[in-house]
Write an enzyme that holds these catalytic residues in place. Structure first.
Site: not given
Ligand code: 13P
Length: 264
Positions: A9-11, A95, A97, A167, A173, A215, A236-237
């Site tokens: 997930n590159w956001k 998600h 977010e 999640e 994050g 994470s 994510g990251g």
């Molecule tokens: P991180 O891996 O950066 O914690 O993000 C997780 C996430 O929200 C994947 O959708």
């Protein structure tokens, strides 16, 4: 046997040009990996570029959101059919977010899940508790009600296509991941709930994949992939760097093949 899914997930990171450079670096690094499925979920503006770049590689493309209507006067929105035409197999829905910043609710999540399935897109439905909910001891209640709402009205054949991503919000994050054992416990609980929602269809809990997200990185992926209930990760990251995400995928494929051997 469920194939683990490692989804990036590159956001709101990477232009189309950045995304193309990622894929060109990433593909040779994961060529030949088996036993897992990989999906890349870039921003809307990079979807067609990524779909073009991954063609023939077996890597899937996913979007990070969509609207439930097929067409109309909905300025700024993207329809399920548009995602299919852009080359998507997956779409992340609900998600945290989006729930936190963009007013996504259990009801809109459900509408999107139904609309995605109607179009043959596989939803990756995100659920998870906040830190205060966790501290109040309501994790199970919160997650179960999110899952139940998301799956309302979904027929058993379609439910098998869904991926759920557990999640915990406090782990997103923050660098603070859940332990493998804890994530496995909540994911096992979700699977038992799915069994209760589809009492006449044991294939639904057997086939529906449930990932962990929050994470996830190369240093901890094996801990998650070694758990019997966890079918991969939503990353994510640690998915933004091609070498790092390739390492994470390779470690996942190795852990998945160990899991298969142990079950044989
Ligand atoms: P991180 O891996 O950066 O914690 O993000 C997780 C996430 O929200 C994947 O959708």
């Amino acid at each position: 046997m469920r194939t683990p899914l490692l989804a990036a997930n590159w956001k709101m990171y990477k232009t189309a040009e950045d995304a193309a450079a990622f894929v060109r670096d990433f593909l040779p690094r994961v060529a030949g990996l088996s036993g897992i499925e990989i999906a890349l979920c870039p921003p809307f503006t990079a979807l067609t570029t990524v779909a073009h770049e991954v063609r023939g590689s077996g890597i899937a493309v996913g979007a990070q959101d969509m609207f439930w209507e097929e067409a109309g006067a909905y300025t700024g929105e993207i329809s399920p059919g548009m995602l299919v035409a852009a080359g998507c197999r997956y779409v992340i829905i609900g998600h945290s977010e989006r729930r936190q910043y963009f007013g996504e609710t259990d009801e809109t999540v459900n509408r999107k899940v139904l609309a995605a399935l109607r179009r043959g897109l596989r939803p990756i439905v995100c659920v998870g508790e906040s830190l205060s909910q966790r501290e109040a001891g309501t994790t199970e209640e919160v997650v179960k009600s999110q899952v139940k709402a998301a799956l309302a009205g979904v027929r058993p054949e379609a439910a098998c296509e869904i991926v759920i991503a557990y999640e915990p919000i406090w782990a997103i994050g923050t660098g603070r991941n859940a332990t493998g054992v804890e994530a496995n416990r909540v994911i096992g609980l979700i699977r038992r709930q799915i069994a209760e929602l589809y009492p006449a269809n044991p294939e639904v809990p057997a086939q529906l994949r449930i990932q962990y997200g929050g994470s996830v990185k190369p240093e901890n992926i094996v801990e998650f992939m070694s758990q019997p209930e966890i079918d991969g990760g939503l990353v994510g990251g640690a998915s933004l760097d091609p070498a790092g995400f390739a390492t994470l995928c390779r470690l996942s494929a190795e852990a998945a093949s160990r899991r298969v051997r142990e079950r044989a």
